[in-house]
Enzyme design. Structure first.
Site, PDB file in Angstrom:
ATOM      1  N   GLY A  20       0.798  -1.232   0.000  1.00  0.00           N
ATOM      2  CA  GLY A  20       0.000   0.000   0.000  1.00  0.00           C
ATOM      3  C   GLY A  20       0.826   1.276   0.000  1.00  0.00           C
ATOM      4  O   GLY A  20       1.874   1.390  -0.648  1.00  0.00           O
ATOM      5  N   ASP A  40       6.945  -4.031   9.132  1.00  0.00           N
ATOM      6  CA  ASP A  40       5.527  -4.445   9.150  1.00  0.00           C
ATOM      7  C   ASP A  40       5.394  -5.552  10.189  1.00  0.00           C
ATOM      8  O   ASP A  40       6.376  -5.894  10.864  1.00  0.00           O
ATOM      9  CB  ASP A  40       5.054  -4.905   7.752  1.00  0.00           C
ATOM     10  CG  ASP A  40       3.583  -4.562   7.502  1.00  0.00           C
ATOM     11  OD1 ASP A  40       2.720  -5.132   8.218  1.00  0.00           O
ATOM     12  OD2 ASP A  40       3.287  -3.733   6.632  1.00  0.00           O
ATOM     13  N   VAL A  77       4.125  -2.030  15.994  1.00  0.00           N
ATOM     14  CA  VAL A  77       4.329  -0.670  16.506  1.00  0.00           C
ATOM     15  C   VAL A  77       3.590  -0.415  17.829  1.00  0.00           C
ATOM     16  O   VAL A  77       3.881   0.565  18.510  1.00  0.00           O
ATOM     17  CB  VAL A  77       3.937   0.416  15.465  1.00  0.00           C
ATOM     18  CG1 VAL A  77       4.842   0.348  14.254  1.00  0.00           C
ATOM     19  CG2 VAL A  77       2.464   0.354  15.094  1.00  0.00           C
ATOM     20  N   TYR A 177     -12.280   5.323  13.839  1.00  0.00           N
ATOM     21  CA  TYR A 177     -11.102   5.576  12.988  1.00  0.00           C
ATOM     22  C   TYR A 177     -10.883   7.082  12.848  1.00  0.00           C
ATOM     23  O   TYR A 177      -9.767   7.572  12.991  1.00  0.00           O
ATOM     24  CB  TYR A 177     -11.334   4.918  11.628  1.00  0.00           C
ATOM     25  CG  TYR A 177     -10.241   5.149  10.596  1.00  0.00           C
ATOM     26  CD1 TYR A 177      -9.031   4.445  10.663  1.00  0.00           C
ATOM     27  CD2 TYR A 177     -10.410   6.045   9.548  1.00  0.00           C
ATOM     28  CE1 TYR A 177      -8.035   4.641   9.718  1.00  0.00           C
ATOM     29  CE2 TYR A 177      -9.426   6.256   8.596  1.00  0.00           C
ATOM     30  CZ  TYR A 177      -8.238   5.536   8.682  1.00  0.00           C
ATOM     31  OH  TYR A 177      -7.256   5.742   7.739  1.00  0.00           O
ATOM     32  N   GLY A 208      -6.737  11.009   1.038  1.00  0.00           N
ATOM     33  CA  GLY A 208      -8.188  10.898   0.818  1.00  0.00           C
ATOM     34  C   GLY A 208      -8.546   9.448   0.556  1.00  0.00           C
ATOM     35  O   GLY A 208      -8.338   8.587   1.412  1.00  0.00           O
TER      36      GLY A 208
END
Ligand code: NAD
Length: 282
Positions: A20, A40, A77, A177, A208
């Site tokens: 992504g 990741d 993370v 979110y 966006g």
């Protein structure tokens, strides 16, 4: 120690970078001369390895052929211990950390009335606590490194985090979110003020509607709520976008791996920069 004429020693960590937007940022940073730690979670280890191999086969370091351009580190993370170890390992293999991109994030589609405590914890753990771990521990490392010009030949160190347009205007069904991304803006502003004396800038990016696995998940969940077939919600968002198309990860990478990672943004701090083709106007 870098002299005034030497090539800046650019080293970045990008979290959530196996795919992504994070992956596109990594590729843009490598083009710009950065050596990059690709982070990741464990389930993405194979994708991390492939990306590291692809980059190292193509590129050598501009300042030293012995220095790898890419390094892969699995870390969650949400664990400050894992983030700390990742930063130490990156610095030992690639050199002083000049850029942290706290990109990892998770989305969730649910009307607020159906959101459970576990849902809140899950989204806030990654999007807020995970980003905070990266901001704080990167800043501590940068402060220890001392003056950025002396340590790496750059004027300022940079910390960048993933917000969203819903950090500026919330979306129904993306309530938790949205709230987590509003928190990113707050942390970014406060951190920018606190870190300015240490020659560290702190900014966020607000994408966006960008075609990634995250949007496939949003599209599917929206479809379940509205009865729309797969792909329809995503396609219909085009009506909201002034430029008439949804975004691709490279649109975001241009802002983050291009502008925000370059010396052109040295005088910008505390901002959340929107990249959305013209959906919201701040
Ligand atoms: P994505 O789901 O395709 O990729 C996110 C990556 O983060 C995944 O590889 C995932 O494994 C990783 N990740 C999740 N939890 C992690 C953790 N605890 N530790 C380390 N890595 C973890 O998402 P994307 O669309 O590429 O989004 C990247 C960032 O941009 C996210 O923060 C997202 O909220 C934000 N964003 C995306 C969009 C969009 O339209 N795609 C819009 C606005 C904001």
């Amino acid at each position: 120690m870098a002299s005034a004429t030497s090539v800046p020693r650019l080293t970045a960590i990008v979290t959530g970078a196996a795919r992504g937007i994070g992956k596109a940022i990594v590729l843009r940073l490598v083009e710009a001369g950065y050596s990059v730690c690709i982070n990741d979670v464990a389930s993405s280890a194979a994708d991390i390895d492939n990306l590291v191999a692809e980059i190292n086969a193509k590129h050598i370091s501009p300042d030293s052929p012995a220095r790898p351009r890419a390094l892969g580190i699995v870390a969650d993370v949400t664990s400050s211990a894992e983030v700390e170890t990742m930063i130490k390992e990156t610095v030992s293999q690639l050199g002083p950390l000049t850029l942290m991109v706290a990109n990892a994030g998770v989305a969730q589609i649910k009307p607020l009335i159906n959101v459970s405590e576990e849902d809140v914890d899950k989204v806030f753990n990654v999007n807020v606590k995970g980003l905070f771990n990266c901001y704080k521990l990167a800043a501590k490392q940068m402060i220890v490194q001392g003056d950025p010009q002396t340590a790496a030949g750059v004027n300022v160190y940079k910390i960048v985090g993933a917000a969203s347009i819903v950090a500026c205007k919330a979306w129904a069904t993306l309530g938790i979110y949205s709230a987590s991304k509003w928190a990113v803006r707050g942390l970014t502003q406060a951190m920018a003020m606190e870190m300015a004396p240490h020659k560290i800038t702190v900014n966020a990016y607000a994408p966006g509607i960008i075609g990634t696995a995250m949007w496939e998940q949003i599209d599917e969940a929206m479809g379940e709520l509205t009865g729309k077939p797969k792909g329809v919600t995503f396609k219909q968002t085009e009506n909201l976008i002034s430029l008439g198309r949804t975004g691709v990860p490279e649109d975001v990478a241009g802002l983050v791996g291009g502008y925000l990672a370059s010396k052109d943004s040295d005088y910008v701090t505390g901002q959340t920069l929107v990249v959305d083709g013209g959906v919201i106007f701040t």
